[in-house]
Design a protein around this motif. Sequence first.
Motif, PDB file in Angstrom:
ATOM      1  N   GLY A  65      12.453 -10.388 -19.852  1.00  0.00           N
ATOM      2  CA  GLY A  65      13.834  -9.926 -19.813  1.00  0.00           C
ATOM      3  C   GLY A  65      13.943  -8.741 -18.888  1.00  0.00           C
ATOM      4  O   GLY A  65      13.084  -8.524 -18.026  1.00  0.00           O
ATOM      5  N   GLY A  66      14.985  -7.963 -19.090  1.00  0.00           N
ATOM      6  CA  GLY A  66      15.291  -6.878 -18.165  1.00  0.00           C
ATOM      7  C   GLY A  66      14.258  -5.785 -18.066  1.00  0.00           C
ATOM      8  O   GLY A  66      14.296  -5.001 -17.122  1.00  0.00           O
ATOM      9  N   THR A  67      13.336  -5.715 -19.010  1.00  0.00           N
ATOM     10  CA  THR A  67      12.295  -4.677 -18.957  1.00  0.00           C
ATOM     11  C   THR A  67      10.924  -5.280 -18.710  1.00  0.00           C
ATOM     12  O   THR A  67       9.908  -4.665 -19.024  1.00  0.00           O
ATOM     13  CB  THR A  67      12.288  -3.866 -20.264  1.00  0.00           C
ATOM     14  N   PHE A  68      10.889  -6.461 -18.117  1.00  0.00           N
ATOM     15  CA  PHE A  68       9.611  -7.148 -17.920  1.00  0.00           C
ATOM     16  C   PHE A  68       8.690  -6.399 -16.978  1.00  0.00           C
ATOM     17  O   PHE A  68       7.488  -6.658 -16.952  1.00  0.00           O
ATOM     18  CB  PHE A  68       9.845  -8.556 -17.365  1.00  0.00           C
ATOM     19  N   TYR A  69       9.228  -5.477 -16.211  1.00  0.00           N
ATOM     20  CA  TYR A  69       8.444  -4.830 -15.163  1.00  0.00           C
ATOM     21  C   TYR A  69       7.505  -3.738 -15.667  1.00  0.00           C
ATOM     22  O   TYR A  69       6.767  -3.143 -14.884  1.00  0.00           O
ATOM     23  CB  TYR A  69       9.387  -4.235 -14.118  1.00  0.00           C
ATOM     24  N   TYR A  70       7.522  -3.436 -16.972  1.00  0.00           N
ATOM     25  CA  TYR A  70       6.596  -2.442 -17.509  1.00  0.00           C
ATOM     26  C   TYR A  70       5.179  -3.006 -17.449  1.00  0.00           C
ATOM     27  O   TYR A  70       4.787  -3.860 -18.243  1.00  0.00           O
ATOM     28  CB  TYR A  70       6.945  -2.083 -18.956  1.00  0.00           C
ATOM     29  N   THR A  71       4.387  -2.519 -16.527  1.00  0.00           N
ATOM     30  CA  THR A  71       3.059  -3.081 -16.309  1.00  0.00           C
ATOM     31  C   THR A  71       2.144  -2.902 -17.519  1.00  0.00           C
ATOM     32  O   THR A  71       1.238  -3.707 -17.725  1.00  0.00           O
ATOM     33  CB  THR A  71       2.407  -2.451 -15.069  1.00  0.00           C
ATOM     34  N   SER A  72       2.397  -1.886 -18.339  1.00  0.00           N
ATOM     35  CA  SER A  72       1.530  -1.630 -19.487  1.00  0.00           C
ATOM     36  C   SER A  72       1.616  -2.736 -20.539  1.00  0.00           C
ATOM     37  O   SER A  72       0.760  -2.831 -21.411  1.00  0.00           O
ATOM     38  CB  SER A  72       1.894  -0.290 -20.128  1.00  0.00           C
ATOM     39  N   ARG A  73       2.645  -3.580 -20.454  1.00  0.00           N
ATOM     40  CA  ARG A  73       2.791  -4.674 -21.418  1.00  0.00           C
ATOM     41  C   ARG A  73       1.785  -5.794 -21.191  1.00  0.00           C
ATOM     42  O   ARG A  73       1.538  -6.593 -22.084  1.00  0.00           O
ATOM     43  CB  ARG A  73       4.185  -5.286 -21.292  1.00  0.00           C
ATOM     44  N   TYR A  74       1.269  -5.875 -20.007  1.00  0.00           N
ATOM     45  CA  TYR A  74       0.489  -7.045 -19.622  1.00  0.00           C
ATOM     46  C   TYR A  74      -0.989  -6.851 -19.936  1.00  0.00           C
ATOM     47  O   TYR A  74      -1.593  -5.856 -19.561  1.00  0.00           O
ATOM     48  CB  TYR A  74       0.734  -7.361 -18.150  1.00  0.00           C
ATOM     49  N   ASN A  75      -1.532  -7.837 -20.640  1.00  0.00           N
ATOM     50  CA  ASN A  75      -2.907  -7.754 -21.100  1.00  0.00           C
ATOM     51  C   ASN A  75      -3.912  -8.187 -20.048  1.00  0.00           C
ATOM     52  O   ASN A  75      -5.038  -7.707 -20.019  1.00  0.00           O
ATOM     53  CB  ASN A  75      -3.080  -8.630 -22.350  1.00  0.00           C
ATOM     54  N   TYR A  76      -3.506  -9.138 -19.223  1.00  0.00           N
ATOM     55  CA  TYR A  76      -4.429  -9.701 -18.233  1.00  0.00           C
ATOM     56  C   TYR A  76      -3.755  -9.762 -16.869  1.00  0.00           C
ATOM     57  O   TYR A  76      -2.565 -10.090 -16.774  1.00  0.00           O
ATOM     58  CB  TYR A  76      -4.866 -11.112 -18.660  1.00  0.00           C
ATOM     59  N   TRP A  77      -4.529  -9.508 -15.827  1.00  0.00           N
ATOM     60  CA  TRP A  77      -4.018  -9.508 -14.458  1.00  0.00           C
ATOM     61  C   TRP A  77      -4.900 -10.363 -13.565  1.00  0.00           C
ATOM     62  O   TRP A  77      -6.129 -10.377 -13.740  1.00  0.00           O
ATOM     63  CB  TRP A  77      -4.000  -8.082 -13.899  1.00  0.00           C
ATOM     64  N   PRO A 115       0.819  -1.214   0.000  1.00  0.00           N
ATOM     65  CA  PRO A 115       0.000   0.000   0.000  1.00  0.00           C
ATOM     66  C   PRO A 115       0.857   1.269   0.000  1.00  0.00           C
ATOM     67  O   PRO A 115       1.831   1.366   0.742  1.00  0.00           O
ATOM     68  CB  PRO A 115      -0.801  -0.121   1.294  1.00  0.00           C
ATOM     69  N   GLY A 116       0.524   2.198  -0.868  1.00  0.00           N
ATOM     70  CA  GLY A 116       1.261   3.447  -0.936  1.00  0.00           C
ATOM     71  C   GLY A 116       2.490   3.403  -1.805  1.00  0.00           C
ATOM     72  O   GLY A 116       3.187   4.406  -1.956  1.00  0.00           O
ATOM     73  N   LYS A 117       2.772   2.210  -2.376  1.00  0.00           N
ATOM     74  CA  LYS A 117       3.946   2.077  -3.233  1.00  0.00           C
ATOM     75  C   LYS A 117       3.524   1.659  -4.631  1.00  0.00           C
ATOM     76  O   LYS A 117       2.420   1.167  -4.857  1.00  0.00           O
ATOM     77  CB  LYS A 117       4.899   1.035  -2.643  1.00  0.00           C
ATOM     78  N   GLU A 118       4.430   1.848  -5.573  1.00  0.00           N
ATOM     79  CA  GLU A 118       4.167   1.419  -6.940  1.00  0.00           C
ATOM     80  C   GLU A 118       4.267  -0.105  -7.054  1.00  0.00           C
ATOM     81  O   GLU A 118       4.955  -0.753  -6.263  1.00  0.00           O
ATOM     82  CB  GLU A 118       5.168   2.071  -7.901  1.00  0.00           C
ATOM     83  N   ARG A 119       3.572  -0.629  -8.062  1.00  0.00           N
ATOM     84  CA  ARG A 119       3.656  -2.058  -8.317  1.00  0.00           C
ATOM     85  C   ARG A 119       5.060  -2.388  -8.825  1.00  0.00           C
ATOM     86  O   ARG A 119       5.577  -1.723  -9.724  1.00  0.00           O
ATOM     87  CB  ARG A 119       2.594  -2.465  -9.328  1.00  0.00           C
ATOM     88  N   GLU A 120       5.635  -3.420  -8.260  1.00  0.00           N
ATOM     89  CA  GLU A 120       7.030  -3.775  -8.520  1.00  0.00           C
ATOM     90  C   GLU A 120       7.112  -5.132  -9.212  1.00  0.00           C
ATOM     91  O   GLU A 120       6.484  -6.095  -8.762  1.00  0.00           O
ATOM     92  CB  GLU A 120       7.780  -3.826  -7.184  1.00  0.00           C
ATOM     93  N   GLY A 121       7.897  -5.198 -10.292  1.00  0.00           N
ATOM     94  CA  GLY A 121       8.103  -6.471 -10.950  1.00  0.00           C
ATOM     95  C   GLY A 121       8.998  -7.372 -10.118  1.00  0.00           C
ATOM     96  O   GLY A 121      10.017  -6.924  -9.593  1.00  0.00           O
ATOM     97  N   VAL A 122       8.622  -8.641  -9.987  1.00  0.00           N
ATOM     98  CA  VAL A 122       9.372  -9.604  -9.193  1.00  0.00           C
ATOM     99  C   VAL A 122      10.113 -10.590 -10.091  1.00  0.00           C
ATOM    100  O   VAL A 122      11.318 -10.812  -9.930  1.00  0.00           O
ATOM    101  CB  VAL A 122       8.441 -10.361  -8.229  1.00  0.00           C
ATOM    102  N   SER A 123       9.384 -11.156 -11.052  1.00  0.00           N
ATOM    103  CA  SER A 123       9.984 -12.187 -11.902  1.00  0.00           C
ATOM    104  C   SER A 123       9.118 -12.395 -13.127  1.00  0.00           C
ATOM    105  O   SER A 123       7.945 -12.004 -13.145  1.00  0.00           O
ATOM    106  CB  SER A 123      10.095 -13.499 -11.112  1.00  0.00           C
TER     107      SER A 123
END
Length: 126
Positions: free
Chosen positions: A104-116, A40-48
């Motif tokens: 890869g190294g830029t997997f954390y861009y949340t806009s790439r993901y179509n479904y959550w 809470p209060g933080k940005e969504r962070e890519g893990v893997s």
Amino acid sequence: VQLQASGGGLVQAGGSLRLSCATSGFTLGYYTIGWFRQDPGKEREGVSCISVSGGRTYYADSAKGRFTISKDNAEKTVYLEMNNLMPGDTAVYYCAADRYDRCGGTFYYTSRYNYWGQGTQVTVSS
């Protein structure tokens, strides 16, 4: 299309959890899957992330050496094995699907993901 994350819970520091991301409505073998977390209060962070074939994985620095991502296309499920958990790992964990093979190294861009998925809470006590 649905992604259902599960397996979260309360664990002491140093403990382990195995998260699952059950998928339906699309062919898992055609998608990159990413795991993210958000406090809470933080940005969504890519893990893997794990590639379409499953042959390539990538980890955020915070996860390297402690977390392992894997997938079972037949079971339509992606797993995140988390060991040596620390209080800083406390967050809601989400899985997401990207229709392109871009783990890869830029997997954390949340806009790439179509479904959550809806997320599963992980709480690590000290």
